[in-house]
Write a protein that holds these residues in place. Sequence first.
Motif, PDB file in Angstrom:
ATOM      1  N   ILE A  15       0.832  -1.210   0.000  1.00  0.00           N
ATOM      2  CA  ILE A  15       0.000   0.000   0.000  1.00  0.00           C
ATOM      3  C   ILE A  15       0.868   1.262   0.000  1.00  0.00           C
ATOM      4  CG2 ILE A  15      -1.708   1.338   1.293  1.00  0.00           C
ATOM      5  CD1 ILE A  15      -2.934  -1.078   0.136  1.00  0.00           C
TER       6      ILE A  15
ATOM      7  N   PHE B 276      -5.325   4.203  -7.780  1.00  0.00           N
ATOM      8  CA  PHE B 276      -5.264   2.749  -7.613  1.00  0.00           C
ATOM      9  C   PHE B 276      -6.634   2.189  -7.214  1.00  0.00           C
ATOM     10  CE2 PHE B 276      -4.869  -0.505  -4.258  1.00  0.00           C
ATOM     11  CZ  PHE B 276      -4.437  -1.573  -5.033  1.00  0.00           C
TER      12      PHE B 276
ATOM     13  N   ALA C  17      -8.801   2.060 -10.152  1.00  0.00           N
ATOM     14  CA  ALA C  17      -8.389   0.958 -11.012  1.00  0.00           C
ATOM     15  C   ALA C  17      -8.880  -0.376 -10.460  1.00  0.00           C
ATOM     16  CB  ALA C  17      -6.865   0.951 -11.149  1.00  0.00           C
ATOM     17  N   VAL C  18      -8.803  -0.525  -9.135  1.00  0.00           N
ATOM     18  CA  VAL C  18      -9.283  -1.766  -8.526  1.00  0.00           C
ATOM     19  C   VAL C  18     -10.773  -1.931  -8.800  1.00  0.00           C
ATOM     20  CG1 VAL C  18      -9.760  -2.895  -6.334  1.00  0.00           C
ATOM     21  CG2 VAL C  18      -7.525  -1.896  -6.737  1.00  0.00           C
TER      22      VAL C  18
ATOM     23  N   LEU D  54     -11.063  -2.927 -12.388  1.00  0.00           N
ATOM     24  CA  LEU D  54     -10.407  -4.157 -12.828  1.00  0.00           C
ATOM     25  C   LEU D  54     -10.848  -5.411 -12.084  1.00  0.00           C
ATOM     26  CD1 LEU D  54      -6.734  -3.117 -13.588  1.00  0.00           C
ATOM     27  CD2 LEU D  54      -8.549  -3.674 -15.168  1.00  0.00           C
ATOM     28  N   VAL D  55     -11.296  -5.269 -10.838  1.00  0.00           N
ATOM     29  CA  VAL D  55     -11.641  -6.480 -10.089  1.00  0.00           C
ATOM     30  C   VAL D  55     -12.776  -7.265 -10.750  1.00  0.00           C
ATOM     31  CG1 VAL D  55     -12.767  -7.257  -7.979  1.00  0.00           C
ATOM     32  CG2 VAL D  55     -10.628  -6.027  -7.847  1.00  0.00           C
TER      33      VAL D  55
ATOM     34  N   TYR E 112     -11.237  -8.986 -13.704  1.00  0.00           N
ATOM     35  CA  TYR E 112     -10.432 -10.162 -13.368  1.00  0.00           C
ATOM     36  C   TYR E 112     -11.310 -11.309 -12.891  1.00  0.00           C
ATOM     37  CZ  TYR E 112      -5.880  -7.906 -13.803  1.00  0.00           C
ATOM     38  OH  TYR E 112      -4.757  -7.300 -14.280  1.00  0.00           O
ATOM     39  N   ALA E 113     -12.374 -10.956 -12.151  1.00  0.00           N
ATOM     40  CA  ALA E 113     -13.265 -11.995 -11.645  1.00  0.00           C
ATOM     41  C   ALA E 113     -13.907 -12.734 -12.819  1.00  0.00           C
ATOM     42  CB  ALA E 113     -14.339 -11.377 -10.752  1.00  0.00           C
TER      43      ALA E 113
ATOM     44  N   PHE F 279     -11.514 -15.075 -14.318  1.00  0.00           N
ATOM     45  CA  PHE F 279     -11.272 -16.236 -13.468  1.00  0.00           C
ATOM     46  C   PHE F 279     -12.455 -17.198 -13.529  1.00  0.00           C
ATOM     47  CE2 PHE F 279     -11.758 -17.973  -9.085  1.00  0.00           C
ATOM     48  CZ  PHE F 279     -10.665 -18.809  -9.108  1.00  0.00           C
TER      49      PHE F 279
ATOM     50  N   ALA G 166      -2.305  -0.208 -11.303  1.00  0.00           N
ATOM     51  CA  ALA G 166      -2.808  -1.555 -11.048  1.00  0.00           C
ATOM     52  C   ALA G 166      -2.261  -2.538 -12.065  1.00  0.00           C
ATOM     53  CB  ALA G 166      -4.323  -1.550 -11.078  1.00  0.00           C
TER      54      ALA G 166
ATOM     55  N   ASP H  51       0.482  -2.019 -13.607  1.00  0.00           N
ATOM     56  CA  ASP H  51       1.921  -1.950 -13.335  1.00  0.00           C
ATOM     57  C   ASP H  51       2.781  -1.897 -14.571  1.00  0.00           C
ATOM     58  OD1 ASP H  51       4.476  -4.119 -12.344  1.00  0.00           O
ATOM     59  OD2 ASP H  51       4.400  -1.969 -12.122  1.00  0.00           O
TER      60      ASP H  51
ATOM     61  N   VAL I 190      -1.415   6.176   6.880  1.00  0.00           N
ATOM     62  CA  VAL I 190      -1.407   5.163   5.815  1.00  0.00           C
ATOM     63  C   VAL I 190      -0.678   3.914   6.288  1.00  0.00           C
ATOM     64  CG1 VAL I 190      -0.378   4.610   3.579  1.00  0.00           C
ATOM     65  CG2 VAL I 190      -1.623   6.736   3.875  1.00  0.00           C
TER      66      VAL I 190
ATOM     67  N   SER J 194      -2.671   0.508   6.954  1.00  0.00           N
ATOM     68  CA  SER J 194      -2.309  -0.556   6.008  1.00  0.00           C
ATOM     69  C   SER J 194      -1.891  -1.804   6.770  1.00  0.00           C
ATOM     70  CB  SER J 194      -1.161  -0.126   5.104  1.00  0.00           C
ATOM     71  OG  SER J 194      -1.495   1.028   4.422  1.00  0.00           O
TER      72      SER J 194
ATOM     73  N   LEU K 272      -6.647 -14.137  -5.343  1.00  0.00           N
ATOM     74  CA  LEU K 272      -7.310 -12.971  -5.920  1.00  0.00           C
ATOM     75  C   LEU K 272      -7.291 -11.808  -4.933  1.00  0.00           C
ATOM     76  CD1 LEU K 272      -8.850 -12.650  -8.674  1.00  0.00           C
ATOM     77  CD2 LEU K 272     -10.918 -12.664  -7.308  1.00  0.00           C
TER      78      LEU K 272
ATOM     79  N   PHE L 245      -4.129  -9.055  -5.444  1.00  0.00           N
ATOM     80  CA  PHE L 245      -4.481  -7.743  -5.960  1.00  0.00           C
ATOM     81  C   PHE L 245      -3.998  -6.632  -5.050  1.00  0.00           C
ATOM     82  CE2 PHE L 245      -6.722  -4.632  -8.273  1.00  0.00           C
ATOM     83  CZ  PHE L 245      -6.838  -5.195  -9.517  1.00  0.00           C
ATOM     84  N   VAL L 246      -4.048  -6.892  -3.754  1.00  0.00           N
ATOM     85  CA  VAL L 246      -3.564  -5.873  -2.825  1.00  0.00           C
ATOM     86  C   VAL L 246      -2.061  -5.689  -2.985  1.00  0.00           C
ATOM     87  CG1 VAL L 246      -3.268  -5.287  -0.412  1.00  0.00           C
ATOM     88  CG2 VAL L 246      -5.410  -6.268  -1.196  1.00  0.00           C
TER      89      VAL L 246
ATOM     90  N   GLY M 201      -0.335  -6.321  -5.563  1.00  0.00           N
ATOM     91  CA  GLY M 201      -0.079  -5.654  -6.828  1.00  0.00           C
ATOM     92  C   GLY M 201       1.268  -6.030  -7.381  1.00  0.00           C
ATOM     93  N   ASP M 202       2.098  -5.052  -7.562  1.00  0.00           N
ATOM     94  CA  ASP M 202       3.289  -5.291  -8.369  1.00  0.00           C
ATOM     95  C   ASP M 202       4.491  -5.718  -7.552  1.00  0.00           C
ATOM     96  OD1 ASP M 202       4.243  -1.792  -8.722  1.00  0.00           O
ATOM     97  OD2 ASP M 202       3.584  -2.969  -7.015  1.00  0.00           O
TER      98      ASP M 202
END
Lengths: 402, 392
Positions: A43, A80, A83-84, A87-88, A91-92, A95, A396, A398, B101, B105, B254, B258-259, B261-262
């Motif tokens: 994060i 972000f 984007a989530v 995109l989620v 992606y779901a 899947f 997201a 990347d 944050v 987090s 999933l 996703f959290v 990420g990269d």
Amino acid sequence: MDIPAVSDSSWTESVRPKFHGSARAMFPVVLKGLFLTIITLGIYRFWYMTNVRRFLWNNTEVDGDFLEYTGRGVELFIGFLIAVAVLVPFYAMLFLAPLYMGAEAAAVAQGLYGFALLLLAQYALYRARRYRLTRTIWRGVRFQQSGSGWGYAWRSLLWLILTVLTLGLAYPWMRAGLERYKMTNTWYGDQQGAFSATGGQLFWRTLLVWLAALVVIGGPIAFVAGMEATGNIGAASPAHALILVSVIGFIVLVPVYWAVEFRWWANGCSVGPAAAACDLGNFAFFKVYLGYLGVALLFGLVVGAIGLGIGFALHSGGVLEGMAAQARPPVVFFVAFGAFYFLVGLVFAALWQVFGVRPIWRKSFESCEIRGLGALMAAQSVTPEANAFGEGIADAIDFGGF
Amino acid sequence: MTTTGTAVFFDGLTSRRQDVHVALEHDLLILRPDGSRLDVWPYDALRELSAPDGMLRLSREGGPPLARLEIRDAALAGDVRRLSPRLGASLVAESGVTRKVVFWSLFAVVSLTIFGFFGIPQIAAAVTPLLPWSVDQRMGRAADVQLRAMLPTGPGDFECGAGSQERPGREALDRLSERLSDAAGLPVPVRIIAVRSEMVNALALPGGPIYLMDGLLQESISGDEIAGVLAHEIGHVAHRDGTRHALAAGGTSLVLGFVIGDFVGGAAAIAIAQAASEASYSREAERDADMYAVGLMKSLGADAKAVGTLLTRLTARDREDGKAAEDKEKKDQAEKPEAKDEGGSIMDWLSSHPQTAERQSAIDKAAGEGPTTPIMDAADYLALRRVCGPSR
């Protein structure tokens, strides 16, 4: 670090940007950022990225004045989240599709998703560029990007199709076309950017690199494959060592190509009356990689020695044997191993930032002379800066980079 | 007493650079070189911005947002800092945000980890019985296609039993699987595939397909042992272990993927953690499958103790052979991570097989005593052993 005296450039003289960020100054920024990124499971990376950019921008001096980066981590974070949200579900579906559809329908659906993802990626790339430009200030005037993300996405998709159809031959013209779109939509205040380099130039300048790649990379692979096909050599013959030539060729040629292309690109860029003239060496980026490789190797040796030392200590202490006898080794063992793994990965990533990203940034700027900068007088553009969506989807998906 | 010094001023309207003098009086005065007044900035409106080392970069709260005063004179910068009460307001607010944050987090990571490793498997376990069996079958088909491409096999077809020499074995296997399938009475047909692989393993895919590796066949000493292994795998199909597991793994990756990420490295941590949670999760599933197999074997009148004997023998031999066998085992594992691992190595903990002795005694207890009849005759068993060609 000492700030140079204010230079008094005359109107005709050319100016070379200078980068003042030292490895020593960057290392704490990167190490702290990466550490917090890891313990927050990623994060913090938006704030980390922002700090790294601040370092790079703040230390880049053009004609006596430094760039300023006004982006904030929270903007990237909001982007972000958006984007989530987008995109989620995407992606779901990706899947779940094979579970609820027939094999053919799922294949078609996944193909369509891939296509959409490609388009979205180009859109995001363009928007991310807009974000970075609008957060870049020099002499109290901000950069700006016009044009539309979808316009760019469709253009790049059509170019991509054309490039595939021509077996890659259209690639230089694709690069030129897309860069022209980006640069003519680039603004410094009210001064518009332009791109004068052509696909033909890129084609001729990189032709030699492509040919070299064909010989050095394709040659040995084709030779070995041919020998294997005719059954002349066994599974692991000395001829296979030729593959090593391919690997080395690849490692050398990729950064060389990159440098040639960068030089072509930079030479084509201008904003208002100011135009860049770039004299980046062919091997400049390769040297950066070599330097990083050396540093990483050195660190790897140190880590290896420490690991061996710990292993030996445990062994002579009988700890390993004790664990082997038990069905379940203590959790502590895994935690310690995990922590060690994280720490090593952290330092490797930090080393890449400090000895990879930083010198590439430096060379990209310092290899360029800017001519006609004295005549560049921009007024603040009235357009507001890009909204707080940050780089959104680009993060997201990347793309890395700056 | 007033302090003065030089600075660089940008008005935030044009890119014109102005070398100015700064005078610190009741306000901060920005003066042109000729001494005329350019601008007046009150001290409590001054905000410090991020800047290169050795430079104080100021903006004025409420002024043009991009107007900048850059002071490179250390003494003057020091005086400005002393006089301006709210200089760091924007930087302080920013570091406050950063602290929040990091804290939240961390908190979210803990919550998500707990949810990912405990919540999602529970949800998967609750959802799986509600799904139609056709979902299992689709998953199984997809996995079948992937595994056929992935598993290393000997020369010839992936599936044994097509050649003329192999046909009797195929027929024996078909007879055996029909008996097992009928006795199990699952809503989906059980299909047993003899795989041309040296791996000592058998595995059940969701919704029916079961792989029986030739390597395992060669280690057996009776038809009952093969039937026991297959009954165990049918147990996994009946309990829908594969389906539940795929749902849980997919859901966890999933959510956490996703959290993350990269970030490189996090994925590896998840993989290790997942493998670990898989082992403890599978132990129960393995015991349940054992008990299912015992029931199935008993209903066929076969020797239910055979469910565990093959595994027990392999383990014992592995321990006796010591180093040599362990090395081979490691080689097997390098080729295929799912290969059975009964060695006494550290990795044993991560393997998905509960302690063999413990399992065998549970099986023996459940099997009870009583007369049994072999599940197939000697001729059928010999044919089955040659289903992947004449013995090596």
